[in-house]
Enzyme design. Structure first.
Site, PDB file in Angstrom:
ATOM      1  N   GLY A  85       0.883  -1.520   0.289  1.00 42.13           N
ATOM      2  CA  GLY A  85      -0.036  -0.148  -0.510  1.00 42.13           C
ATOM      3  C   GLY A  85       1.207   0.779  -0.159  1.00 42.13           C
ATOM      4  CD  GLN A  86      -1.773   6.130   0.024  1.00 43.65           C
ATOM      5  OE1 GLN A  86      -1.632   6.871  -0.258  1.00 43.65           O
ATOM      6  NE2 GLN A  86      -3.131   6.501   0.825  1.00 43.65           N
ATOM      7  CE1 TYR A 142     -13.403  -4.655   2.118  1.00 38.38           C
ATOM      8  CE2 TYR A 142     -13.524  -2.970   3.269  1.00 38.38           C
ATOM      9  CZ  TYR A 142     -13.822  -3.401   2.170  1.00 38.38           C
ATOM     10  OH  TYR A 142     -15.136  -3.646   1.999  1.00 38.38           O
ATOM     11  CG  ASP A 192     -10.234  10.591   9.617  1.00 38.01           C
ATOM     12  OD1 ASP A 192      -9.330  10.118   8.869  1.00 38.01           O
ATOM     13  OD2 ASP A 192     -11.383  11.174   9.667  1.00 38.01           O
ATOM     14  CE1 TYR A 202     -10.716   2.090   6.609  1.00 36.49           C
ATOM     15  CE2 TYR A 202     -11.325   4.074   7.418  1.00 36.49           C
ATOM     16  CZ  TYR A 202     -10.935   3.199   7.302  1.00 36.49           C
ATOM     17  OH  TYR A 202      -9.395   3.734   7.413  1.00 36.49           O
ATOM     18  CD1 TRP A 211      -8.984  13.065   5.908  1.00 31.42           C
ATOM     19  CD2 TRP A 211      -8.830  15.531   5.021  1.00 31.42           C
ATOM     20  NE1 TRP A 211     -10.364  13.970   5.281  1.00 31.42           N
ATOM     21  CE2 TRP A 211      -9.952  14.993   5.419  1.00 31.42           C
ATOM     22  CE3 TRP A 211      -8.297  16.151   4.523  1.00 31.42           C
ATOM     23  CZ2 TRP A 211     -11.137  16.443   4.937  1.00 31.42           C
ATOM     24  CZ3 TRP A 211      -9.413  17.729   4.348  1.00 31.42           C
ATOM     25  CH2 TRP A 211     -10.544  16.920   4.430  1.00 31.42           C
TER      26      TRP A 211
END
Length: 274
Positions: free
Chosen positions: A11-12, A56, A97, A120, A145
């Site tokens: 992932g990033q 996820y 968050d 989520y 974010w």
């Protein structure tokens, strides 16, 4: 010898953590299923430090795929915590968050009451609770974010749409702190070096913005006219999962732990747009 293991390395965030910590061992989701107790037990050894970036993250899809969201976001962290507890390994778990209601007006402290309003968010809170229950020495790091400027994240999407559309409507009634994945990775790497970190921390780039303000900053940063971005309300773009109206996380606990202050989000964005 103790090792640093990074889950979710495809992932990033995970990919940037592996790059940031050269001696780390990265596991993509196909290489290590964190919900498989046997696989996790075989991967984690005595004295290891596990940085869990696996998650996820399909926020809207989770509303109708609750089982999958809870399997990865709640059961997975529990399995990692159990494996770490069994062999005396450390765990740093990344959360979000979305565990908060998103109705606040001041930055959320690490001790603020949680009240997630999406599947989520509830699955991520369950993961936090499982980690704290099984491995009290673990550290949970909430962020918000997160973007890298590549792939399909918000910043990358704004860059792509700038070349395709004359104007864009972007919501201006959701407030948060844009966070560069590389900066979060650097913060986690610094945290990993602390011998006895606190159980809960927040990390985001400093400052706050609406998605509208972030979109304008992206356009300005690539030399496009920011006035091509038009403000709109969340009600004009309904989604299956309600987005938090206010997602700003306080970094007070991060600084109190002696960790480096994150740079302002606009400075970080400039790096992503180079």
């Amino acid at each position: 010898m103790a090792r640093i293991l990074v889950t979710g390395a495809g992932g990033q965030l995970g990919s940037r953590l592996v790059a940031r910590i050269p001696d780390s061992i990265g596991f993509t989701s196909t290489e290590l299923d964190i919900t498989d107790p046997a696989a996790v037990g075989a991967a984690v050894g005595p004295g290891d430090l596990v940085l869990n970036c696996a998650a996820y993250t399909a926020v809207d899809q989770a509303e109708t795929d609750r089982a999958a969201a809870f399997r990865v976001n709640a059961d997975g962290p529990r399995r990692l915590a159990e494996a770490c507890a069994e062999v005396g390994a450390r765990l740093i778990h990344v959360s979000t968050d979305y565990v908060f209601a998103g109705t606040g007006t001041e930055p959320y402290e690490v001790t603020a009451p949680t009240a997630p309003r999406t599947v989520y968010g509830r699955s991520k809170l369950a993961g936090e609770q499982a980690v704290a229950e099984v491995l009290p020495s673990a550290t949970v790091v909430r962020t918000a974010w997160v973007y890298s400027g590549a792939g399909a994240d918000f910043v990358a999407t704004m860059r792509r749409l700038e070349a395709q559309r004359e104007t864009l409507d972007v919501v201006d009634d959701q407030i948060g702190s844009p966070t560069l994945a590389a900066d979060l990775a650097a913060g986690l790497a610094e945290l990993a070096a602390l011998p006895d970190p606190p159980p809960m921390l927040h990390f985001t780039n400093a400052g706050q913005a609406s998605w509208y303000e972030l979109a304008r900053a992206v356009f300005a940063g690539i030399g496009a006219d920011p006035d091509r971005i038009r403000p709109c309300t969340s009600a004009q773009f309904p989604r299956p999962a309600r987005r938090p109206a206010y997602s700003v996380l306080s970094g007070r606990a991060w600084l109190a732990a002696g960790l480096r202050a994150p740079r302002p989000w606009r400075d970080a964005l400039e790096t992503a747009l180079v």
